[in-house]
Scaffold this active site. Structure first.
Site, PDB file in Angstrom:
ATOM      1  N   ASP A 342      26.877  20.122 -14.641  1.00 32.20           N
ATOM      2  CA  ASP A 342      26.827  19.232 -15.803  1.00 32.20           C
ATOM      3  C   ASP A 342      26.502  17.839 -15.320  1.00 32.20           C
ATOM      4  O   ASP A 342      26.703  17.533 -14.149  1.00 32.20           O
ATOM      5  CB  ASP A 342      28.233  19.108 -16.408  1.00 32.20           C
ATOM      6  CG  ASP A 342      28.583  20.272 -17.273  1.00 32.20           C
ATOM      7  OD1 ASP A 342      27.687  21.049 -17.581  1.00 32.20           O
ATOM      8  OD2 ASP A 342      29.769  20.381 -17.633  1.00 32.20           O
ATOM      9  N   ASP A 629      32.778  23.117 -19.260  1.00 31.59           N
ATOM     10  CA  ASP A 629      34.088  22.660 -19.715  1.00 31.59           C
ATOM     11  C   ASP A 629      34.404  23.084 -21.138  1.00 31.59           C
ATOM     12  O   ASP A 629      35.552  23.186 -21.520  1.00 31.59           O
ATOM     13  CB  ASP A 629      34.211  21.127 -19.589  1.00 31.59           C
ATOM     14  CG  ASP A 629      33.010  20.406 -20.170  1.00 31.59           C
ATOM     15  OD1 ASP A 629      32.201  21.070 -20.842  1.00 31.59           O
ATOM     16  OD2 ASP A 629      32.877  19.191 -19.969  1.00 31.59           O
ATOM     17  N   ASP A 633      31.400  27.601 -23.032  1.00 31.19           N
ATOM     18  CA  ASP A 633      30.881  27.751 -21.671  1.00 31.19           C
ATOM     19  C   ASP A 633      31.437  28.973 -20.952  1.00 31.19           C
ATOM     20  O   ASP A 633      30.920  29.387 -19.920  1.00 31.19           O
ATOM     21  CB  ASP A 633      31.226  26.507 -20.827  1.00 31.19           C
ATOM     22  CG  ASP A 633      30.328  25.336 -21.161  1.00 31.19           C
ATOM     23  OD1 ASP A 633      29.213  25.593 -21.643  1.00 31.19           O
ATOM     24  OD2 ASP A 633      30.734  24.186 -20.954  1.00 31.19           O
TER      25      ASP A 633
HETATM   26  P1  ATP Z   1      26.975  17.415 -20.064  1.00 31.39           P
HETATM   27  O1  ATP Z   1      26.509  18.705 -20.637  1.00 31.39           O
HETATM   28  O2  ATP Z   1      26.208  16.993 -18.874  1.00 31.39           O
HETATM   29  O3  ATP Z   1      28.444  17.291 -19.878  1.00 31.39           O
HETATM   30  P2  ATP Z   1      26.942  16.033 -22.581  1.00 31.39           P
HETATM   31  O4  ATP Z   1      28.257  15.381 -22.716  1.00 31.39           O
HETATM   32  O5  ATP Z   1      25.770  15.272 -23.090  1.00 31.39           O
HETATM   33  O6  ATP Z   1      26.552  16.302 -21.112  1.00 31.39           O
HETATM   34  P3  ATP Z   1      27.785  17.879 -24.566  1.00 31.39           P
HETATM   35  O7  ATP Z   1      29.186  17.450 -24.533  1.00 31.39           O
HETATM   36  O8  ATP Z   1      27.432  19.303 -24.757  1.00 31.39           O
HETATM   37  O9  ATP Z   1      27.011  17.446 -23.279  1.00 31.39           O
HETATM   38  O10 ATP Z   1      27.104  17.031 -25.731  1.00 31.39           O
HETATM   39  C1  ATP Z   1      25.818  17.329 -26.171  1.00 31.39           C
HETATM   40  C2  ATP Z   1      25.258  16.164 -26.956  1.00 31.39           C
HETATM   41  O11 ATP Z   1      26.010  15.989 -28.144  1.00 31.39           O
HETATM   42  C3  ATP Z   1      25.347  14.835 -26.249  1.00 31.39           C
HETATM   43  O12 ATP Z   1      24.278  14.591 -25.405  1.00 31.39           O
HETATM   44  C4  ATP Z   1      25.362  13.854 -27.389  1.00 31.39           C
HETATM   45  O13 ATP Z   1      24.047  13.629 -27.866  1.00 31.39           O
HETATM   46  C5  ATP Z   1      26.139  14.615 -28.435  1.00 31.39           C
HETATM   47  N1  ATP Z   1      27.560  14.268 -28.378  1.00 31.39           N
HETATM   48  C6  ATP Z   1      28.378  14.270 -27.311  1.00 31.39           C
HETATM   49  N2  ATP Z   1      29.623  13.929 -27.635  1.00 31.39           N
HETATM   50  C7  ATP Z   1      29.612  13.699 -28.959  1.00 31.39           C
HETATM   51  C8  ATP Z   1      30.613  13.352 -29.902  1.00 31.39           C
HETATM   52  N3  ATP Z   1      31.861  13.155 -29.572  1.00 31.39           N
HETATM   53  N4  ATP Z   1      30.225  13.213 -31.188  1.00 31.39           N
HETATM   54  C9  ATP Z   1      28.963  13.420 -31.561  1.00 31.39           C
HETATM   55  N5  ATP Z   1      27.980  13.776 -30.732  1.00 31.39           N
HETATM   56  C10 ATP Z   1      28.284  13.913 -29.443  1.00 31.39           C
END
Ligand code: ATP
Length: 888
Positions: A342, A629, A633
């Site tokens: 990630d 996480d 997943d």
């Molecule tokens: P990684 O997969 O590397 O941990 P990430 O945090 O971007 O990165 P996700 O948590 O799956 O991955 O989030 C996917 C996408 O959703 C993010 O890139 C962002 O655009 C959006 N996002 C993340 N957190 C929030 C939130 N709390 N509320 C709304 N949208 C969110």
């Protein structure tokens, strides 16, 4: 309320007030003192485990070994024949052997148990009015617990709040679909599956959020009633252990065969009149010798040594923030060739700060830090960002919640607009929680008698769902030009490695929300956050590369942001490719296989995409580690050869994973790989040490048999050597530090097993050297007398094996190069072995070990000299080989 009362629960029919009273709880939860008292009274919140095997049973079981029984019987016969001392010494040696083996088993058991405790789940509770995290097994009746998607419900209880809460209760009800939970009143008697206002221990939150009052813990929970006693499931066998088990069974059979041949030859000689004259005594001692050969040569300590070395490795990994949940992972880590990681929080610091924004009217750059100066659009942007948001800042200033959301709360405060004020003015009426598939989060609020849905999420998603935009307080239709401007600005932010989120809203008519409501949105603006890479990550990526491990970024974030960061930390190089989840979906298997090696960044991926990526690498014969996480997943973590969950991740992800990172840090994965390689090397060293020693003894025995010399060792001597040299030095070798080139060589071929040709050659070489040394010593002693010959070979074998611990420490360095004093365990093991030999030389015991009284210091030092020459030869050969083959 007594904990027990709730076993036959009618809790779902009571009123919440009554339950609060009965459990002496309140909306602020229990006080810490109350919780402590209740914990003492009711005990830990865990299912009772079946009692463990008592030590005495373990001890007795060591006598179940067929060899040991035969040995005891033969010793008994000897006693009947009047050979008391020999009987007692054999008995003592066997007892000591059993004690050591019990200690080993206990130690191995203990470290596995510790492993289990390390990965025990936590629960988020409200106590003394404050939110805190405690070990789930310390929950008591009356606690108020918070639930999020991906959590295991830690106890039974009555729901106080439920936001789109869905629970997988399959383990209790057998239902495969998730049950939707609500805070409702139930007056009739209903089965468990219909108790919508309850949650049950062991079930999984698949969606939404909730809060519940604990009404039953431990064995009083529904699952406790069903499960009864929980078998302790710490025992885990690794592929290496399985392989070794098979191997040692075969080896044992071969050794038994050899012992029988030795017995046959000796009996034949006795029959031909070659004995001492006392036929019975000769036969008994021939049997005794054959059994002793078998006992000494069969590596019975192998299993526990491997377990101990593996668990020493897990301890070391835990210190480096990697908790191993499945023992085989320690080994697999050594063969890992791909790490799919990630981005957010693993490669980056997950400390987000809003640094820029963009509104539909083109405003960008600095935000005024006086809310009075804000335009309507700016105010709406801030409102959405703190309302569609679960993060908070507690009174002591600590920040709670997802770092992305904390950033917005922080920003509002920094601009002098207390976020709490906004939340108080517009309380949340309903919500659609964030999930990484939708990449959106929405909440419903009432403003001027009109209900609105406030939405924040991935910009591309929000842009796609927006049909209007807010421009200077006016809602205008979304034009292609406006959308293009937003996209360009998003791209520009992303190129600066910023993480961007978009904010939109729309009026709604009902609070019964569905995902369809997140459509037809009014776009307000985007905000860009910086999330700097972790300091140690660039170095770790480099180290992984030199260890033949490819690092691949798999992120939910935007492609441009992902590539910008990947470039910065060395994951994305010139000529590499980046794919989005959608682009990946469009590729056929063949097309994917073709580009696979080139793609180092996957952006905007869904959890399903992750599985596909892992599979593709696996079909190419790679061993892949993958981080995750979220609740979704879990399948990808299971599919990966090593699933790695984040310490801050969900219980479900942790449960599916083989390893948990307590600091969420990519560098810890690389560090764990190094330990994994080191553990495998050390197991190899310990086993090679054992086998070459045993081989040396067997060569000497066979030679004496063929040359018609007397046996080079007595039965007792062999048993004694077995006791002295088998476990301690081998375990000490298991603590050896990593070889200097550990992270410079390619990953181990997972199919190669322990005995590669190189290891076999080295075991044989060292065994032959020891054999020759012992034969030479016996010959030297025989110049004086046959007894002297035996005493010489016994002494030489013990010293060869003891001193061989030094060359066994490294495959590439001599003991001096590796730092002679650097492994204290080895020094200690050698000291103990030497001391044990000295004990055998005490007059009185000397005779029992068939060492003639005249056998003095000169002879002992001659033997030590021979042993020294042998180990120096081993070291010289090693140095020559390293020169010839390179430092591999
Ligand atoms: P990684 O997969 O590397 O941990 P990430 O945090 O971007 O990165 P996700 O948590 O799956 O991955 O989030 C996917 C996408 O959703 C993010 O890139 C962002 O655009 C959006 N996002 C993340 N957190 C929030 C939130 N709390 N509320 C709304 N949208 C969110």
């Amino acid at each position: 309320m007594e904990n027990k009362e709730h076993a036959q629960s009618t809790v779902y029919k009571e009123s919440i007030d009554t339950l609060m009273q009965q459990t002496q709880s309140s909306p602020d939860g229990l006080s810490s003192t109350q919780a402590k008292e209740k914990l003492e009274r009711d005990g830990l919140n865990q299912l009772k485990e079946a009692p463990k095997k008592p030590t005495w049973k373990l001890f007795l079981e060591t006598f179940k070994d067929a060899m040991v029984i035969v040995l005891l019987v033969v010793a008994l016969i000897q006693m009947v024949m009047g050979d008391y001392i020999e009987f007692f010494v054999i008995f003592a040696v066997l007892m000591l052997n059993s004690v050591i083996s019990v200690i080993q088993t206990k130690k191995a058991e203990g470290s596995l148990e510790a492993l289990k405790n390390l990965s025990a789940p936590d629960a988020k509770v409200i106590r003394d009015g404050k939110e805190m995290t405690i070990p789930a097994n310390e929950l008591v009746v009356g606690d108020i617990v918070l639930l999020d998607a991906g959590d295991y419900v830690p106890a039974d209880g009555r729901l106080l709040e439920a936001g789109s809460l869905k629970v997988d209760e399959g383990m209790l009800t057998g239902e495969s679909t998730s049950a939707e939970k609500e805070v409702v009143e139930i007056t009739q008697t209903v089965p468990i599956g219909d108790r919508l206002n309850m949650v049950f221990s062991g079930t999984i939150i698949t969606y939404g959020r909730g809060k519940f009052l604990v009404t039953a813990t431990g064995n009083n929970t529904e699952i406790g009633e069903v499960a009864g006693l929980l078998e302790s499931t710490t025992e885990q066998v690794t592929p290496l252990q399985r392989g070794l088990d098979k191997f040692s069974k075969k080896l044992s059979l071969a050794i038994l065969g050899l012992s029988l041949v030795i017995l046959g030859i000796q009996l034949f000689r006795i029959y031909m009149g070659g004995g001492t004259g006392d036929m019975t005594a000769d036969i008994v001692s021939a049997i005794m010798f054959a059994v002793a050969v078998a006992v000494a040569a069969i590596p019975e300590a192998l299993q526990s040594i491997v377990t101990i070395v593996l668990s020493l490795g897990t301890n070391k990994m835990a210190k480096r923030h990697a908790i191993i949940r499945k023992l085989p992972a320690v080994e697999t880590l050594g063969s890992t060739s791909i790490i799919c990681t990630d981005k957010t929080g693993t490669l980056t610091q997950n400390k987000m700060t809003v640094v820029d924004y963009y509104l539909a009217n083109g405003a960008t750059g600095d935000f005024s830090n006086d809310p009075k100066n804000w335009s309507v659009d700016e105010r709406r942007l801030i409102e959405i960002s703190v309302l569609a948001n679960d993060a908070s800042i507690s009174e002591d200033g600590s920040k709670l919640g997802d770092p992305t959301e904390v950033a917005f709360v922080d920003f509002s405060e920094k601009m002098n607009q207390p976020y709490r004020e906004i939340r108080q003015t517009y309380p949340r009426q309903a919500e659609l929680p964030f999930d990484s598939d939708r990449k959106l989060m929405s909440t419903a609020h009432e403003i001027d008698n009109q209900q609105f849905l406030f939405v924040k999420g991935g910009p591309d998603i929000v842009f796609g769902r927006s049909t209007k935009a807010l421009v200077n307080g006016e809602v205008v239709p979304m034009t292609d030009e406006l959308r293009k401007k937003f996209q360009e600005q998003n791209e520009a932010f992303s190129k600066r490695a910023l993480r961007v989120l978009a904010f939109a809203y729309r009026p709604i008519n009902s609070l019964e929300l569905s995902f369809d409501d997140e459509d037809d949105l009014i776009l307000v603006g985007i905000m860009a956050m910086i999330d700097p890479p972790r300091d140690e990550v660039t170095q770790a990526v480099k180290e992984a590369k030199s260890a033949g491990i490819k690092t691949i970024m798999i992120t939910g974030d935007h492609k441009t942001t992902a590539v910008a960061i990947a470039k910065e930390i060395g994951i994305f190089a010139e000529g590499d490719q980046a794919l989005t989840g959608t682009e990946l979906d469009e590729l056929s298997e063949d097309q994917l296989n073709e580009v696979l090696e080139k793609v180092t960044v996957y952006a905007r991926v869904s959890p399903e995409n992750k599985i596909r990526i892992v599979r593709a690498w696996q079909t190419k014969g790679h061993i892949s580690a993958m981080t995750g996480d979220g609740v979704n997943d879990a399948p990808a973590l299971k599919q990966a050869d090593i699933g790695i969950a984040m310490g801050t991740g969900t219980d479900v992800a942790k449960d599916a994973a083989a390893m948990v990172l307590t600091d969420d840090n990519f560098a810890s994965i690389v560090s764990a790989v190094e330990v994994g390689r080191n553990v495998f090397d050390n197991i190899k060293k310990a086993i090679s040490y054992l086998f070459s020693g045993n081989l040396g003894a067997i060569i000497a025995i066979i030679f004496a048999l063929v040359a018609d010399w007397s046996n080079p060792f007595t039965a007792l001597q062999l048993l004694f050597i077995n006791l002295v040299n088998d476990s301690l030095p081998a375990i000490a070798l298991g603590t050896e530090k990593a070889e200097p080139a550990t992270m410079k060589r390619p990953p181990r071929d997972p199919n190669s097993g322990i005995f590669t040709d190189k290891t076999l050659i080295s075991v044989t070489y060292r065994g032959v050297l020891i054999g020759i040394a012992v034969i030479f010593a016996q010959w030297l002693g025989m110049q004086h007398s046959a007894e002297f010959g035996v005493a010489m070979s016994f002494t030489t074998l013990i010293w060869c094996r003891t001193l061989q611990t030094f060359p066994a420490r490294s495959n590439t360095q001599t003991a001096i190069q590796a730092g002679f004093f650097s492994n204290r365990s080895v020094l200690l093991a050698v000291a103990v072995c030497s001391a044990l030999y000295c004990i055998a030389m005490i007059p009185g015991l000397k005779e029992v070990f068939s060492i003639p009284a005249a056998f003095g210091l000169t002879e002992v030092f001659t033997c030590i000299g021979i042993a020294l020459v042998t180990v120096v030869l081993m070291e010289i050969t090693k140095m020559i080989l390293v020169r010839v083959q390179g430092n591999k």
